[in-house]
Every structure is written in structure tokens, then in C-alpha cells.
Design an enzyme around this catalytic site. Structure first.
Site, PDB file in Angstrom:
ATOM      1  CE1 TYR A 147     -43.452   4.342   7.653  1.00 59.00           C
ATOM      2  CE2 TYR A 147     -41.475   5.411   8.422  1.00 59.00           C
ATOM      3  CZ  TYR A 147     -41.923   4.272   7.354  1.00 59.00           C
ATOM      4  OH  TYR A 147     -41.417   3.960   6.482  1.00 59.00           O
ATOM      5  CG  ASP A 206     -40.906   3.030  16.491  1.00 57.57           C
ATOM      6  OD1 ASP A 206     -39.596   3.197  16.637  1.00 57.57           O
ATOM      7  OD2 ASP A 206     -41.393   2.944  15.409  1.00 57.57           O
ATOM      8  CE  LYS A 234     -35.656   7.525  12.170  1.00 53.05           C
ATOM      9  NZ  LYS A 234     -35.750   7.924  10.486  1.00 53.05           N
TER      10      LYS A 234
HETATM   11  C1  LIG Z   1     -40.447   6.043  14.501  1.00 58.90           C
HETATM   12  C2  LIG Z   1     -39.993   5.086  13.391  1.00 58.90           C
HETATM   13  N1  LIG Z   1     -40.241   4.108  13.275  1.00 58.90           N
HETATM   14  C3  LIG Z   1     -39.695   3.229  12.272  1.00 58.90           C
HETATM   15  C4  LIG Z   1     -39.122   3.990  11.153  1.00 58.90           C
HETATM   16  C5  LIG Z   1     -38.681   3.077  10.256  1.00 58.90           C
HETATM   17  O1  LIG Z   1     -37.220   2.836   9.980  1.00 58.90           O
HETATM   18  P1  LIG Z   1     -36.174   2.633   8.772  1.00 58.90           P
HETATM   19  O2  LIG Z   1     -36.544   3.961   7.826  1.00 58.90           O
HETATM   20  O3  LIG Z   1     -35.053   2.533   8.930  1.00 58.90           O
HETATM   21  O4  LIG Z   1     -36.918   1.442   8.233  1.00 58.90           O
HETATM   22  C6  LIG Z   1     -38.838   5.275  11.405  1.00 58.90           C
HETATM   23  C7  LIG Z   1     -38.276   6.067  10.342  1.00 58.90           C
HETATM   24  O5  LIG Z   1     -38.068   5.655   9.150  1.00 58.90           O
HETATM   25  C8  LIG Z   1     -39.235   5.904  12.393  1.00 58.90           C
HETATM   26  O6  LIG Z   1     -39.244   7.417  12.483  1.00 58.90           O
HETATM   27  N1  LIG Z   2     -39.628  10.602   8.881  1.00 58.21           N
HETATM   28  C1  LIG Z   2     -39.145   9.717   8.034  1.00 58.21           C
HETATM   29  C2  LIG Z   2     -38.076   8.909   8.486  1.00 58.21           C
HETATM   30  O1  LIG Z   2     -37.697   8.910   9.558  1.00 58.21           O
HETATM   31  C3  LIG Z   2     -37.706   7.918   7.394  1.00 58.21           C
HETATM   32  C4  LIG Z   2     -36.962   8.389   6.202  1.00 58.21           C
HETATM   33  C5  LIG Z   2     -37.210   7.835   5.080  1.00 58.21           C
HETATM   34  O2  LIG Z   2     -38.044   6.878   4.996  1.00 58.21           O
HETATM   35  O3  LIG Z   2     -36.437   7.512   4.161  1.00 58.21           O
END
Ligand SMILES: Cc1ncc(COP(=O)(O)O)c(C=O)c1O
Ligand SMILES: NCC(=O)CCC(=O)O
Length: 429
Positions: free
Chosen positions: A142, A237, A265
Site C-alpha cells: 500500500y 516506500d 509517519k
Molecule cells: C507504506 C505506506 N505508504 C503510504 C502510506 C500512506 O500514508 P498516509 O496514510 O499518510 O497517506 C501508508 C500508510 O498509510 C503506508 O503504510
Molecule cells: N496500514 C494502515 C496504515 O498505515 C494507514 C492508516 C490509515 O489509512 O488510516
């Protein structure tokens, strides 16, 4: 009906599903999501006053635990100076310098506000730099919810059984190629068939959105070699893994140098900061230097940057990652032993301050193995743990996190609670 149930019912009248991000809903485990009112150190308290040991940590950012006094002081002081200026500020230079120092593959870095923006911008930049349009991603990874990357994605997408989102025109994802994680041969075959059209490969080197699945060193280095050979941009990522699995992120664990890195994060210490950066020649394509447009009203927000900067300074304390790793190790070894002694098929793995729990006989190496987990057993275990005051992610497709504020006492409590939860599972409860 307790106050959580009441608030959830009320929330659903005004907010879709009652939540502002789908992973917060308890859809796959059942029950009402907990409405939290405060947090401190490794703990959170819900609106009924019940206390939990937090293993989600806002989905990763709170590596110091909640309410770290130095971070809070930095935020308060920044607030007093002004919430946002929409101009250049000195702290943005300081955090950029800190990021460059800790992640040496990053020569210059642009700040944004979410991991989604960092991912969307990084692939736009890779396409602009190479003049190519195809993007390779891996099943179960993701990278935020930008259109081109929302194909066979992990996390909430998997939890709710819709790995690709509605509302994205087919044309938008036509150039997104989705391959199997940890399958270097398939990647090589793909490069052989259309390598000159591939702009970039984007990967979570330690996958954290299909539970936790570590990339094999062979796979991660194959990505590097193939990108170099075919002139594609390698994007790691590190939104989840950055300053989480090690001070230098997953790239330092694997000894790999990506062309571009995404951060999020932890880099914001609990406030909305993300970043993408890397090779200077590629980053020089970003506006205003180059033709790839990227922008943000609140990018580099001074209050958010203050939280991030204070956090990045604190994680550099000597021994920080050794301690963090030993907390993950104690937790995962204790849980594994508790399951074994109760005869429940379960295993666990960790990397720095991140861990995976699997209701599977062995640690998965790819998405198709993760899907075989016993989700019904997990759901029952999750609720036993929640009742015992241990707050884990409500899905078998999420990773877990520990903070430096988690002490032996919390870990022991969690392992004891888990032993009872495994015993209850065995007894069919
Ligand atoms: C590996 C990774 N990339 C991108 C994202 C997207 O970040 P955000 O939720 O701050 O948009 C997340 C988590 O949400 C993630 O775990
Ligand atoms: N594995 C899930 C996330 O890192 C994101 C949290 C969210 O989208 O609220």
C-alpha cells in the site's frame, strides 16, 4: 450500550461508517471501534475510561510513545510563533538536513503532509524524469490512496476485500503493473518484456500493509539491479519503515540505495508531515526547478515540522533501536511461546519497532500466504486482548508497532493476557 457504542451510533449518522479512515472501523473483527480520549506513553484511554496498551501507535508515528514531553514542548513553542505562514521557514531546512544525514540516499527532499501525497508525487516525478509511463508495484503493498497506486493494494483495501478501488477510470491504472512480492524472476521477466517503458518500481522493502512481510534480500537487490540496468527509478516506500525498523530505515537494513525514498509517519512525530527525496538530478525535475508540478498549502507546516524534528533528534539517542528491537523481540517471542504452550497455530516476526502476528503455521513471505491466516481465530483473539486492555490492529492485514515507552511490565501483561486468549481459543471460546 456503553459510551463507545453510543458514540459509534451517533458518528455513523454524520460520518461515513463512523470513521475518518476505514482501517479504524472494526468491520472485520466485529464490535464498535473504541473512541479514544487521551494517550500517554504506551497507553491510550477510551471514553469509558478503560486503559489500553497501544500496539497501533496511530499506525506507526508514535515511536517515542504518546505525549513525549520534548516533542510537546517543541510543538507548543512552534504554535506560539504561528500556526502556518505559507512561506519558507528555517525549521524546514533543519528537518531536511536531518533527513539527509540519517538517510544518505536522499540528496534533496521535498516535504508534504501525507504518505499518499509522497507516493503520488514520487511516481509523477519518476515518470517526468524518465519520460516513461509504466509503474510497477507489488501485490499487498500500500502506498497511499492516489489513483494510480490503488490497485491490489494492502491494508484497509484487503481488510474490506476490495483490493482495487471503485471510482478509478481503467485508463488511469492501465500503466500500473502489479507483480508478486518476493518474486524476482517475475520482475526480471517483466523488465525483459517492456523494460524500456518502465518509469519506476515502487516497493515497501518490509511490507507492512499485508500484515508484516519482509522482502527477501534477493528480491530487494533484484529491484535495484533491474532498475539500474533498464534506467528505471527505484522508489522505496519508507512511510512505515522509515526511522521505524532502523535509524536509516529499511534501506539501511538491506544495504540498498534507492533513487527515491518516501517518508511519513515517524518523520512527523504524530503530526502531518511526509517527504519524498533522493537523487539530486531526479529531484531537480520538481517545480520550481523543473517541469514536474508538486505543491501544498500546508507543506512544511511549522508546527508539524517542529514535532518531526524533535522526534528525529530523540530517536538518535545511543542504543535507541537496540532497545526498540528488544521490545519487539520480547513481545513476539512471548506471544509465540504462549500460543505454542496452548497448542494454537500461530507465529510472529519483527523488524526493529515493527511486528507481524500470524494465525498461520509459518511466517508468510508473500500476499497469497497471508490470505490463508485464520481470520476467525484472529477476530476472537483480538477481542479477548481488547477486553484485557491490549489494543492491536483490528485486521490480519496490518502490522503492529511498539514504542520506546513500552516497558517489560506492559510486555509481560500482554503475554499473560495472550496466554489466556489462546487458551480460550483452544477451548472454543
Ligand atoms: C507504506 C505506506 N505508504 C503510504 C502510506 C500512506 O500514508 P498516509 O496514510 O499518510 O497517506 C501508508 C500508510 O498509510 C503506508 O503504510
Ligand atoms: N496500514 C494502515 C496504515 O498505515 C494507514 C492508516 C490509515 O489509512 O488510516
Amino acid at each position: 450500550m456503553d459510551r463507545n457504542d453510543e458514540l459509534f451510533e451517533r458518528a455513523q449518522r454524520s460520518i461515513p461508517g463512523g470513521v475518518n479512515s476505514p482501517v479504524r472501523a472494526f468491520r472485520s473483527v466485529g464490535g464498535s471501534p473504541r473512541f479514544m480520549q487521551k494517550a500517554s506513553g504506551p497507553f491510550m484511554w477510551d471514553v469509558t475510561g478503560k486503559k489500553y496498551i497501544d500496539y497501533i501507535l496511530s499506525w506507526g508515528p508514535m515511536i517515542l510513545g504518546h505525549g513525549n514531553p520534548e516533542v510537546l514542548r517543541a510543538v507548543h513553542e512552534a504554535c506560539d510563533r504561528g500556526l502556518t505562514f505559507g512561506t519558507a521557514t528555517e525549521p524546514e531546512i533543519l528537518i531536511a538536513e536531518e533527513i539527509r544525514k540519517l538517510v544518505p540516499s536522499i540528496e534533496t527532499v521535498r516535504l508534504a503532509s501525507s504518505g499518499t501525497e509522497a507516493g503520488m508525487s514520487a511516481i509523477r516525478l519518476a515518470c517526468g524524469f524518465t519520460g516513461r509511463s509504466k509503474v510497477i508495484k507489488f501485490e499487498g503493498c500500500y502506498h497511499g490512496h492516489s489513483d494510480r497506486l490503488l490497485v491490489k493494494a494492502g491494508s484497509g483495501m484487503l481488510t474490506f476485500g476490495h483490493p482495487s478501488s471503485a471510482g478509478i477510470p481503467a485508463g488511469v491504472t492501465a500503466d500500473t503493473i502489479v507483480l508478486e512480492y518476493n518474486n524476482p524472476q517475475q520482475l526480471e521477466d517483466t523488465f525483459r518484456s517492456c523494460g524500456s517503458e518502465i518509469a519506476c518500481v515502487i516497493v515497501e522493502a518490509v511490507g507492512g500493509n499485508m500484515n508484516m512481510v519482509k522482502g527477501s534480500p534477493e528480491f530487494i537487490h533484484a529491484i535495484r539491479d533491474l532498475c539500474t540496468r533498464y534506467g528505471a527509478v527505484m522508489i522505496v516506500d519508507e512511510v512505515m519503515t522509515g526511522f521505524r525498523v532502523a535509524l536509516g530505515g529499511a534501506q539501511s537494513v538491506y544495504g540498498v540505495k534507492p533513487d527515491l525514498t518516501m517518508l511519513g509517519k515517524v518523520v512527523g512525530g504524530g503530526m502531518p508531515v511526509s517527504a519524498f527525496g533522493g537523487r539530486r538530478d531526479i529531484m531537480n525535475m520538481v517545480a520550481p526547478l523543473g517541469p514536474v508540478y508538486q505543491a501544498g498549502t500546508l507543506s512544511g507546516n511549522p508546527v508539524a515540522v517542529a514535532a518531526g524534528l524533535a522526534t528525529l533528534r530523540l530517536v538518535q539517542a545511543p542504543g535507541f533501536y537496540d532497545r526498540l528491537t528488544s521490545i519487539s523481540r520480547r513481545l513476539t517471542e512471548g506471544l509465540t511461546e504462549a500460543a505454542r504452550s496452548e497448542g494454537v497455530p500461530f507465529c510472529a516476526d519483527y523488524c526493529g519497532g515493527m511486528f507481524g502476528l500470524y494465525f498461520l503455521p509459518k511466517v508468510p513471505t508473500r500476499f497469497s500466504e497471508v490470505t490463508r491466516a485464520d481470520t476467525a481465530a484472529f477476530g476472537r483473539w483480538f477481542h479477548h486482548m481488547l477486553d484485557a486492555g491490549c489494543y492491536f490492529a483490528p485486521s490480519t492485514y496490518e502490522a503492529g508497532f511498539v514504542s520506546i515507552a513500552h516497558t517489560d511490565k506492559e510486555i509481560s501483561h500482554t503475554i499473560e493476557a495472550a496466554r489466556e486468549a489462546f487458551a480460550a481459543l483452544k477451548a472454543g471460546q
